[in-house]
Design an enzyme around this catalytic site. Sequence first.
Site, PDB file in Angstrom:
ATOM      1  N   GLU A 134       0.845  -1.196   0.000  1.00 47.82           N
ATOM      2  CA  GLU A 134       0.000   0.000   0.000  1.00 47.82           C
ATOM      3  C   GLU A 134       0.882   1.249   0.000  1.00 47.82           C
ATOM      4  OE1 GLU A 134      -2.439   1.532  -0.655  1.00 47.82           O
ATOM      5  OE2 GLU A 134      -3.918   1.806   0.911  1.00 47.82           O
ATOM      6  N   ASP A 135       0.342   2.354  -0.483  1.00 45.40           N
ATOM      7  CA  ASP A 135       1.129   3.582  -0.522  1.00 45.40           C
ATOM      8  C   ASP A 135       1.250   4.226   0.858  1.00 45.40           C
ATOM      9  OD1 ASP A 135      -1.578   4.320  -0.435  1.00 45.40           O
ATOM     10  OD2 ASP A 135      -1.504   5.597  -2.220  1.00 45.40           O
ATOM     11  N   ASP A 159      -3.071   5.935   6.723  1.00 48.07           N
ATOM     12  CA  ASP A 159      -3.514   7.217   7.262  1.00 48.07           C
ATOM     13  C   ASP A 159      -4.426   6.941   8.461  1.00 48.07           C
ATOM     14  OD1 ASP A 159      -3.876  10.041   7.239  1.00 48.07           O
ATOM     15  OD2 ASP A 159      -5.537   9.921   5.854  1.00 48.07           O
ATOM     16  N   LYS A 184       1.234   7.795   8.484  1.00 47.43           N
ATOM     17  CA  LYS A 184       0.886   9.028   9.209  1.00 47.43           C
ATOM     18  C   LYS A 184       0.296   8.615  10.552  1.00 47.43           C
ATOM     19  CE  LYS A 184      -0.702  12.080   5.449  1.00 47.43           C
ATOM     20  NZ  LYS A 184      -1.944  12.601   4.836  1.00 47.43           N
ATOM     21  N   PHE A 228      -0.778  16.593   3.594  1.00 44.13           N
ATOM     22  CA  PHE A 228      -1.223  15.857   2.417  1.00 44.13           C
ATOM     23  C   PHE A 228      -0.087  15.789   1.406  1.00 44.13           C
ATOM     24  CE2 PHE A 228      -3.609  14.615  -1.297  1.00 44.13           C
ATOM     25  CZ  PHE A 228      -4.421  13.624  -0.750  1.00 44.13           C
ATOM     26  N   ARG A 252       0.724  11.827  -9.599  1.00 44.00           N
ATOM     27  CA  ARG A 252       1.267  10.483  -9.347  1.00 44.00           C
ATOM     28  C   ARG A 252       2.631  10.276  -9.988  1.00 44.00           C
ATOM     29  NH1 ARG A 252      -2.952   7.234  -7.252  1.00 44.00           N
ATOM     30  NH2 ARG A 252      -5.027   7.674  -8.057  1.00 44.00           N
TER      31      ARG A 252
HETATM   32  P1  IMP Z   1      -7.018   5.543   5.279  1.00 47.80           P
HETATM   33  O1  IMP Z   1      -8.172   4.617   5.100  1.00 47.80           O
HETATM   34  O2  IMP Z   1      -7.418   6.829   5.937  1.00 47.80           O
HETATM   35  O3  IMP Z   1      -5.831   4.904   5.977  1.00 47.80           O
HETATM   36  O4  IMP Z   1      -6.591   6.018   3.842  1.00 47.80           O
HETATM   37  C1  IMP Z   1      -5.632   5.399   3.116  1.00 47.80           C
HETATM   38  C2  IMP Z   1      -5.695   5.884   1.682  1.00 47.80           C
HETATM   39  O5  IMP Z   1      -5.957   7.291   1.604  1.00 47.80           O
HETATM   40  C3  IMP Z   1      -4.366   5.693   1.016  1.00 47.80           C
HETATM   41  O6  IMP Z   1      -4.305   4.468   0.357  1.00 47.80           O
HETATM   42  C4  IMP Z   1      -4.302   6.857   0.047  1.00 47.80           C
HETATM   43  O7  IMP Z   1      -4.896   6.486  -1.173  1.00 47.80           O
HETATM   44  C5  IMP Z   1      -5.135   7.924   0.671  1.00 47.80           C
HETATM   45  N1  IMP Z   1      -4.310   8.937   1.351  1.00 47.80           N
HETATM   46  C6  IMP Z   1      -4.156   9.148   2.674  1.00 47.80           C
HETATM   47  N2  IMP Z   1      -3.329  10.168   2.937  1.00 47.80           N
HETATM   48  C7  IMP Z   1      -2.907  10.609   1.731  1.00 47.80           C
HETATM   49  C8  IMP Z   1      -2.004  11.660   1.333  1.00 47.80           C
HETATM   50  O8  IMP Z   1      -1.389  12.401   2.112  1.00 47.80           O
HETATM   51  N3  IMP Z   1      -1.850  11.799  -0.003  1.00 47.80           N
HETATM   52  C9  IMP Z   1      -2.484  11.032  -0.934  1.00 47.80           C
HETATM   53  N4  IMP Z   1      -3.316  10.045  -0.602  1.00 47.80           N
HETATM   54  C10 IMP Z   1      -3.544   9.842   0.720  1.00 47.80           C
HETATM   55 MG    MG Z   2      -4.388   4.154  -1.829  1.00 53.39          MG
END
Ligand code: IMP
Ligand code: MG
Length: 182
Positions: free
Chosen positions: A101-102, A105, A133, A154, A167
């Site tokens: 995963e990237d 968050d 994060k 972000f 991207r």
């Molecule tokens: P989560 O469910 O809040 O953990 O969100 C995870 C997903 O939100 C990641 O796979 C990203 O696609 C997106 N995301 C969260 N933070 C960022 C950011 O700072 N930049 C770009 N995408 C983000």
């Molecule tokens: Mg993602």
Amino acid sequence: MISIEKDIERVLISETEIAKRVKEMAAEMDAYYKGEEVVLACILKGAVTFFSDLVRLVSFPVQFDFMCVSSYGSGTSSSGSAKILKDLSVDITGKNLLLVEDILDSGNTMSALIKLLSSRNPKDIKLCCLLNKPSRRVQPITADFSGFDIPDEFVVGYGLDYDERYRQLPYVGVVKPSVYKK
Ligand code: IMP
Ligand code: MG
């Protein structure tokens, strides 16, 4: 300088720093899997760049797979649920599964996904994230392999987007707030 770089406030993690850390992560994975075969599941679209660098650095045999789960739309905070837009094509029963995963968050997307995939009885399921994060976490989840802890800003680039853009940048950078406050 490519035109989209005018929207970048600063580089947070350089191309060189990323390459060095991805190599270290591959070594950590090698030490964990010890030559066993692993299904590497790239979480589309944000992890594509990371995935393609990582797969060329690990020594254990891998099967590629791809999964797409919806999270954001064009906002900058998580929706709280994960909708599967494209499922895995490999049967993971009895296999080692490593999700690539990237960014982790809130953790909402990955904790929902891991719950779902665990019910398919893989031998082992692990999570690897380039970015983390920690200050934003809502779910009790940590990545088994984690690249960089970053502040609550972000970020885009190296696969990550804002509204499908940026991207292609080779580094991770912070977008000017003016871009998403428009
Ligand atoms: P989560 O469910 O809040 O953990 O969100 C995870 C997903 O939100 C990641 O796979 C990203 O696609 C997106 N995301 C969260 N933070 C960022 C950011 O700072 N930049 C770009 N995408 C983000
Ligand atoms: Mg993602």
